[in-house]
Design a protein around this motif. Structure first.
Motif, PDB file in Angstrom:
ATOM      1  N   GLY A   1       0.898  -1.283   0.488  1.00 33.60           N
ATOM      2  CA  GLY A   1      -0.566  -0.015  -0.141  1.00 33.60           C
ATOM      3  C   GLY A   1       0.771   1.231   0.014  1.00 33.60           C
ATOM      4  N   GLY A   2       0.143   2.323   0.923  1.00 32.35           N
ATOM      5  CA  GLY A   2       1.300   3.344   0.972  1.00 32.35           C
ATOM      6  C   GLY A   2       1.107   4.163   1.986  1.00 32.35           C
ATOM      7  N   LYS A   3       1.472   5.476   2.189  1.00 33.42           N
ATOM      8  CA  LYS A   3       1.215   6.092   3.034  1.00 33.42           C
ATOM      9  C   LYS A   3      -0.060   7.565   3.246  1.00 33.42           C
ATOM     10  N   PHE A   4      -1.467   7.546   3.209  1.00 32.87           N
ATOM     11  CA  PHE A   4      -1.739   8.570   2.584  1.00 32.87           C
ATOM     12  C   PHE A   4      -2.650   9.245   3.271  1.00 32.87           C
ATOM     13  N   ARG A   5      -2.478  11.078   3.823  1.00 31.94           N
ATOM     14  CA  ARG A   5      -3.120  12.313   5.041  1.00 31.94           C
ATOM     15  C   ARG A   5      -3.856  12.409   4.042  1.00 31.94           C
ATOM     16  N   PHE A   6      -5.263  12.340   4.583  1.00 35.25           N
ATOM     17  CA  PHE A   6      -6.487  13.240   4.773  1.00 35.25           C
ATOM     18  C   PHE A   6      -6.332  14.026   4.731  1.00 35.25           C
ATOM     19  N   LYS A   7      -7.084  15.379   3.916  1.00 27.70           N
ATOM     20  CA  LYS A   7      -6.760  16.490   3.622  1.00 27.70           C
ATOM     21  C   LYS A   7      -8.695  17.012   4.652  1.00 27.70           C
ATOM     22  N   ALA A   8      -9.876  16.162   4.755  1.00 28.81           N
ATOM     23  CA  ALA A   8     -10.653  16.000   5.031  1.00 28.81           C
ATOM     24  C   ALA A   8     -11.195  15.710   6.397  1.00 28.81           C
ATOM     25  N   ASP A   9     -11.936  15.058   6.516  1.00 27.07           N
ATOM     26  CA  ASP A   9     -12.492  14.252   6.988  1.00 27.07           C
ATOM     27  C   ASP A   9     -13.781  13.513   6.191  1.00 27.07           C
ATOM     28  N   THR A  10     -13.001  12.115   6.050  1.00 29.55           N
ATOM     29  CA  THR A  10     -13.111  10.949   4.818  1.00 29.55           C
ATOM     30  C   THR A  10     -14.083   9.823   5.222  1.00 29.55           C
TER      31      THR A  10
ATOM     32  N   ALA B   1     -11.996   8.827   9.123  1.00 32.49           N
ATOM     33  CA  ALA B   1     -10.726  10.005   9.576  1.00 32.49           C
ATOM     34  C   ALA B   1     -11.517  10.821   9.127  1.00 32.49           C
ATOM     35  N   ALA B   2     -10.176  11.600  10.122  1.00 33.54           N
ATOM     36  CA  ALA B   2     -10.172  12.908  10.735  1.00 33.54           C
ATOM     37  C   ALA B   2      -9.370  14.450   9.567  1.00 33.54           C
ATOM     38  N   ALA B   3      -9.516  15.282   9.339  1.00 33.77           N
ATOM     39  CA  ALA B   3      -8.899  16.142   8.637  1.00 33.77           C
ATOM     40  C   ALA B   3      -7.195  15.565   9.347  1.00 33.77           C
ATOM     41  N   GLY B   4      -6.566  15.895   8.632  1.00 31.50           N
ATOM     42  CA  GLY B   4      -5.125  15.735   9.658  1.00 31.50           C
ATOM     43  C   GLY B   4      -4.528  13.959   9.308  1.00 31.50           C
ATOM     44  N   GLN B   5      -5.597  12.986   9.627  1.00 29.16           N
ATOM     45  CA  GLN B   5      -4.770  11.559   9.718  1.00 29.16           C
ATOM     46  C   GLN B   5      -3.979  11.206   8.730  1.00 29.16           C
ATOM     47  N   THR B   6      -3.086  10.319   9.839  1.00 33.91           N
ATOM     48  CA  THR B   6      -2.520   9.742   8.069  1.00 33.91           C
ATOM     49  C   THR B   6      -2.647   8.455   7.900  1.00 33.91           C
ATOM     50  N   LEU B   7      -3.124   7.407   7.255  1.00 33.59           N
ATOM     51  CA  LEU B   7      -3.498   5.949   7.134  1.00 33.59           C
ATOM     52  C   LEU B   7      -2.592   5.243   6.862  1.00 33.59           C
TER      53      LEU B   7
END
Lengths: 337, 241
Positions: free
Chosen positions: A61-70, A96-102
Motif C-alpha cells: 500500500g502506502g501512506k495517505f494523509r486525509f485533507k478533510a474528514d473522510t 478519518a479526521a482531517a490530518g490523519q494518516t492512513l
C-alpha cells in the motif's frame, strides 16, 4: 476541499475504476480494477454505484494523509492497515479526521487491495475512465507528493459496515473455449486441465505467467495466423508454450493462440493468486460460462446484501473513552429512533 | 460454405471471423458486416468492433441469450457475399505529412533492399497510394495500414529494436504503422510523423476509424519538426463519399 495526499506508495498503487468500455475497435482495452470483486466490495461498503474510482494497491500500500474528514472502505487482498497508529479492520468501513494518516503495508495474502473513499477519487476522466492503463499510456501510478481530489461523500454519516469473510474458493478455475481453442489438439487440452500450475513471480495488471513441470502447450496454429481480438481472461500461449492469463490491462489484439478464456466470475482468483500460489484449470461449456456471467450491477447488489453493521473491532478499542460511542451516543446505541 | 465462423470470445462476446489469415476481402467483409450490424441495432448488443478480419459483438447476457444472438448474426450474414461488399460510407481520407529521410528513417535502406527497390522508389510506393486503416490496435488509435504491393511482403525482423519513438513510421508484411507510443518492435522504422494516433488535446482525440484511409505526404527532414505544433501533426482530413 476533500483530498488525499500521497506520502508514500508502493510501485503498483494507482487509481482504478470499472474500466473504459466500448474502445476495443479503437485499440483500447477496458482496463479498470484487476480484481473486479475486490473493487465492487469497496463500492458496496460505501453504498456507491459502479464506476466510482478507488485506489488499487498491488502487493503493497502506502501512506495517505486525509485533507478533510473522510469515510473510506478497505477491501480486496488483506493488508496491514492503521490510522494514526491504530490498527484497522479490513473488509470494513472507517472514518478519518482531517490530518490523519492512513498507513497501509504489505498484503498478508493475495495481491490487490482497494482503498475506496465514499465520494470516490475525483480526478479528471480520460477517454471515459480515471484508471491508470499502462499499455494505453493513460495515467500514472501514484507517487509521493500527489494529491488526489475526493468528491463529496453523499452519505457522510452512514453507519460503520463490514463484509463478513467468505470461505476461499477451492477447486479448479473455470475456463471456457475461445476462438483458437480448436487449434490445440485434444491431448494438449487434456494435459492443460491435468497440469498443476504455479503463479510465477512474473505478473502485473496486463497478465500473469503460469508455470508447471510438464511439456509446453503447443498449438497447431500456423505462424501466419492473423492477429485477432483478445478479451480479459484469455489464456495466451507464448512462443515457448507457456500460458499467460491476461488481466484488465491486456492488449486488444494479439497473434499468440489462446487456449481458452477464464470466466469473468473466476478471474479475480487469478488476479489475487500471489507468486507461488497453486492453480488448476477446468474447461466448462459455453452454456455454463454464460450461466455464470453477472453484470457489475448485479454483483454489486449481491455484495450490498451481504453487508453487516460493524461493531468496533476490539483491536481498535485501546481507549474506549475516546469513542463517540461513549461520549455522544448514536441513535442505534442509545435506543432512540 | 459458411461465410464466417461465429465463435465465443468470453462469456459476453462473440467473434464473427471471416478468415484466420490476413486478406483484403476478409478485412472489407468485417468492415461492411460491422456497419450492417450497427444498422440492425440488435437488442442486448453493447459493443461492435472490427479487428483485421473479424467483428467483435459484445453483448449483455442478461438481455440477450447467446443462442438467440448467434441465430440473429447467422441471419444477418445470409443473402450477401460479404467478401464482395463495398466499404462502408462516411469514411475519411487523412493526408499525413511524414519524413522518410536521415535519422528519422534508420531502416529505410534495409527495407528498400528487402523489397528490391531504391529508397526513392520505396518512398514513391509508400506515398503513391492510399492505405486503408485495416484495424486499430495495440495502443489507442494506432492503425494497421495496408496494403502495400505484393513485393512488400517482408517479414518482421527477429531481433527487436529496443525502442522506437512515438510517431515512428514502421513497416512489415505489406503494412505500415505510425506508432502511438514509444515501444520495442521487430518492424523496420522507415520514417517519422508528427501525427499522433491519440492526442488528448485534439478533436477528435482518436482521429482514425477502421476503414478510413491514409495517404502519406513526404516532407523534407528539415520541415517535419514544424508540424509538431499543428493540429493532428499537420494531418488534414478529407471526406470520402
Amino acid at each position: 476541499m476533500s483530498g488525499l495526499e500521497v506520502l508514500s506508495a508502493g510501485p503498483g498503487v494507482s487509481v482504478q475504476d470499472a474500466g473504459r468500455s466500448g474502445g476495443m475497435g479503437q485499440g483500447l482495452s477496458p482496463g479498470g480494477a484487476a480484481d473486479r470483486r475486490g473493487y465492487l466490495s469497496g463500492l458496496a461498503l460505501m453504498g456507491a454505484p459502479v464506476g466510482r474510482a478507488a485506489i488499487e494497491m498491488a502487493g503493497m500500500g502506502g501512506k495517505f494523509r486525509f485533507k478533510a474528514d473522510t469515510r473510506f472502505a478497505l477491501t480486496g487482498a488483506v493488508m496491514r492497515a492503521s490510522l494514526d497508529g491504530k490498527p484497522l479492520e479490513w473488509h470494513a468501513t472507517h472514518r478519518a479526521a482531517a490530518g490523519q494518516t492512513l498507513d497501509i503495508g504489505a498484503a498478508e495474502g493475495g495481491v490487490y487491495g482497494y482503498l475506496t473513499p465514499g465520494g470516490g477519487i475525483d480526478t479528471e476522466p480520460v477517454l471515459g475512465g480515471r484508471g491508470y492503463h499502462r499499455i494505453a499510456d493513460l495515467g500514472q501510478p501514484l507517487k509521493p507528493g500527489d494529491t488526489l481530489p475526493i468528491a463529496a461523500d453523499p452519505e457522510p454519516d452512514a453507519p460503520p459496515l463490514r463484509l463478513p469473510p467468505e470461505a476461499a474458493p477451492k477447486g479448479p478455475v473455470r475456463v471456457m473455449p475461445g476462438p483458437q481453442t480448436a487449434f490445440f489438439p485434444d491431448a494438449v487440452l487434456e494435459a492443460f486441465e491435468a497440469a498443476q500450475f504455479t503463479r510465477s513471480p512474473k505478473g502485473n495488471r496486463q497478465g500473469v505467467r503460469m508455470e508447471h513441470d510438464g511439456d509446453p502447450f503447443a498449438s497447431g496454429a500456423q505462424l501466419n495466423q492473423v492477429s485477432d481480438f483478445i478479451t480479459e481472461g484469455d489464456i495466451q500461449m507464448t512462443g515457448d508454450g507457456t500460458p499467460y492469463v491476461l488481466l484488465a490491462d491486456c492488449q486488444t489484439m494479439g497473434g499468440y493462440p489462446r487456449i481458452g478464456t477464464v470466466l469473468a466470475a473466476d478471474l479475480w482468483r487469478i488476479a489475487q493468486a500471489g507468486p507461488g500460489a497453486g492453480v488448476t484449470f477446468r474447461f466448462v461449456t459455453v452454456e455454463e460460462a454464460e450461466a455464470a456471467w453477472r453484470s457489475d450491477d448485479d454483483l454489486l447488489r449481491a455484495l450490498v446484501k451481504r453487508r453487516e453493521r460493524r461493531l468496533r473491532d476490539p483491536r481498535e478499542m485501546k481507549d474506549l473513552l475516546s469513542y463517540e460511542l461513549i461520549g455522544k451516543p448514536e441513535g442505534e446505541v442509545s435506543g432512540q429512533a | 460454405m459458411t461465410q464466417a465462423d461465429i465463435l465465443p470470445l468470453g462469456p459476453d462476446g462473440l467473434l464473427v471471423r471471416f478468415s484466420d489469415k490476413l486478406s483484403e476481402p476478409a478485412n472489407r467483409a468485417a468492415l461492411a458486416f460491422r456497419a450492417a450490424l450497427e444498422e440492425r441495432a440488435v437488442e442486448g448488443v453493447s459493443e461492435l468492433a472490427t479487428s483485421l478480419t473479424s467483428v467483435l459483438v459484445r453483448f449483455r447476457p442478461d438481455r440477450v441469450g447467446r443462442a438467440a444472438l448467434e441465430e440473429n448474426l447467422t441471419e444477418a450474414l445470409e443473402g450477401r457475399d460479404w467478401q464482395e461488399a463495398p466499404l462502408p460510407e462516411g469514411r475519411t481520407l487523412w493526408h499525413i505529412p511524414a519524413t522518410f529521410e536521415g535519422d528519422y528513417a534508420p531502416d529505410l535502406e534495409d527495407a528498400a533492399n528487402a523489397v528490391g527497390v531504391s529508397t526513392d522508389d520505396a518512398v514513391r510506393a509508400i506515398t503513391g497510394q492510399s492505405l486503408r486503416v485495416l484495424a486499430l490496435g495495440f495502443a489507442p488509435g494506432q492503425p494497421y495500414l495496408g496494403f502495400l504491393p505484393d513485393d512488400w511482403n517482408v517479414a518482421r525482423r527477429t531481433e527487436l529494436t529496443p525502442e522506437v519513438p512515438r510517431g515512428a513510421v514502421l513497416f512489415a508484411v505489406r503494412q505500415i504503422i505510425p506508432f502511438a507510443n514509444p515501444a520495442p518492435t521487430g518492424w523496420r522504422q522507415i520514417g517519422w510523423t508528427a501525427f499522433r494516433c491519440y492526442d488528448p488535446a485534439a478533436d477528435p482525440p482518436l482521429p482514425l476509424k477502421p476503414g478510413d484511409e491514409v495517404r502519406f505526404a513526404a516532407v523534407p527532414e528539415s520541415e517535419i519538426e514544424s508540424h509538431r505544433d499543428k493540429p493532428h501533426g499537420g494531418a488534414e482530413p478529407e471526406a470520402l463519399s
